[in-house]
Design a protein around this motif. Sequence first.
Motif, mmCIF file in Angstrom:
data_model
loop_
_atom_site.group_PDB
_atom_site.id
_atom_site.type_symbol
_atom_site.label_atom_id
_atom_site.label_comp_id
_atom_site.label_asym_id
_atom_site.label_seq_id
_atom_site.Cartn_x
_atom_site.Cartn_y
_atom_site.Cartn_z
ATOM 1 N N ARG A 35 1.028 -1.331 -0.020
ATOM 2 C CA ARG A 35 -0.108 0.038 0.164
ATOM 3 C C ARG A 35 0.179 1.137 0.121
ATOM 4 O O ARG A 35 0.926 2.241 -0.568
ATOM 5 C CB ARG A 35 -0.719 -0.085 1.255
ATOM 6 N N TYR A 41 -2.939 5.442 1.914
ATOM 7 C CA TYR A 41 -3.000 5.124 2.566
ATOM 8 C C TYR A 41 -4.655 5.092 3.041
ATOM 9 O O TYR A 41 -5.330 4.839 2.542
ATOM 10 C CB TYR A 41 -2.576 6.266 3.820
ATOM 11 N N LEU A 42 -4.802 4.197 3.887
ATOM 12 C CA LEU A 42 -6.395 3.143 4.417
ATOM 13 C C LEU A 42 -7.315 4.139 5.364
ATOM 14 O O LEU A 42 -7.530 4.903 5.154
ATOM 15 C CB LEU A 42 -6.080 1.906 4.732
ATOM 16 N N ASN A 43 -6.520 4.988 6.662
ATOM 17 C CA ASN A 43 -7.139 5.347 6.907
ATOM 18 C C ASN A 43 -6.281 6.912 7.355
ATOM 19 O O ASN A 43 -5.163 7.380 7.047
ATOM 20 C CB ASN A 43 -7.046 4.624 8.853
ATOM 21 N N PRO A 44 -7.210 7.787 7.622
ATOM 22 C CA PRO A 44 -7.007 9.754 7.711
ATOM 23 C C PRO A 44 -6.391 9.143 8.422
ATOM 24 O O PRO A 44 -4.696 10.715 7.823
ATOM 25 C CB PRO A 44 -8.516 9.962 7.503
ATOM 26 N N GLU A 45 -6.015 8.577 9.696
ATOM 27 C CA GLU A 45 -4.775 9.587 10.861
ATOM 28 C C GLU A 45 -3.140 8.907 9.400
ATOM 29 O O GLU A 45 -2.281 9.663 10.671
ATOM 30 C CB GLU A 45 -4.972 8.938 12.239
ATOM 31 N N ASP A 46 -3.154 8.244 9.345
ATOM 32 C CA ASP A 46 -2.399 7.775 8.636
ATOM 33 C C ASP A 46 -1.885 8.744 7.654
ATOM 34 O O ASP A 46 -0.571 8.080 7.449
ATOM 35 C CB ASP A 46 -2.568 6.468 7.436
ATOM 36 N N SER A 47 -1.775 9.813 6.882
ATOM 37 C CA SER A 47 -2.049 10.183 6.596
ATOM 38 C C SER A 47 -0.752 10.838 6.918
ATOM 39 O O SER A 47 1.153 11.524 6.051
ATOM 40 C CB SER A 47 -2.466 11.335 6.045
ATOM 41 N N SER A 50 2.444 8.725 6.034
ATOM 42 C CA SER A 50 2.724 8.470 4.780
ATOM 43 C C SER A 50 3.778 9.256 3.957
ATOM 44 O O SER A 50 3.734 10.286 4.388
ATOM 45 C CB SER A 50 1.761 8.497 3.802
ATOM 46 N N LEU A 56 -5.405 8.622 0.242
ATOM 47 C CA LEU A 56 -6.081 8.432 0.766
ATOM 48 C C LEU A 56 -6.741 7.090 0.312
ATOM 49 O O LEU A 56 -7.355 7.592 -0.737
ATOM 50 C CB LEU A 56 -6.550 9.273 1.829
ATOM 51 N N GLU A 58 -9.991 5.422 -1.242
ATOM 52 C CA GLU A 58 -11.555 5.194 -1.227
ATOM 53 C C GLU A 58 -11.956 4.644 -2.498
ATOM 54 O O GLU A 58 -11.743 4.618 -3.756
ATOM 55 C CB GLU A 58 -11.718 7.554 -1.519
ATOM 56 N N GLU A 61 -9.063 -1.292 -3.410
ATOM 57 C CA GLU A 61 -7.674 -1.269 -3.063
ATOM 58 C C GLU A 61 -7.180 -1.212 -4.374
ATOM 59 O O GLU A 61 -7.320 -1.770 -5.255
ATOM 60 C CB GLU A 61 -7.124 -2.703 -2.377
#
Length: 149
Positions: A35, A41-47, A50, A56, A58, A61
């Motif tokens: 990924r 990235y999968l979750n907003p907080e992962d920004s 990353s 993100l 959306e 995958e």
Amino acid sequence: MPTLLSDPQLKLFAVCAVILSMEMLILGGYTAARRSGNKSYLNPEDSKVSFKDAKLVEGAEHPEVARIQRAHRNLLESLPMFLGLGLIYLLAGASPLGGKICFITFTAARVLHALVYIKEKQPFRTMFYAIGSFALIGMMVQILMAVLA
């Protein structure tokens, strides 16, 4: 003083359980790595952790990530069954040779299944899935033979 792990069958089961558990961790890490390699990235907080230009996810995958996830989920479906049946197998005192064959066969088949799944190799993916399933069925039959004898 003898310990439970002095039983060769339990030692083998423990080794197989560790190998398969490591495979679960590796597949989870590989999912995240792919990924990241696709700059998503999968979750907003992962920004926050990353790449700057990562996006993100959306919707669906990336196909490479989805394939690894499917291999991971497939192992996740069968690993609890193997662990449960293996424990029952040992407690039931079923055939040591049968246990050795089933434990090794299931473990090898599941590791190989994940590899060929990720590499998109058919008919090998189906063959290794079937071999692993037959090993589980073999364990079930031998458990029943031991407890109903």
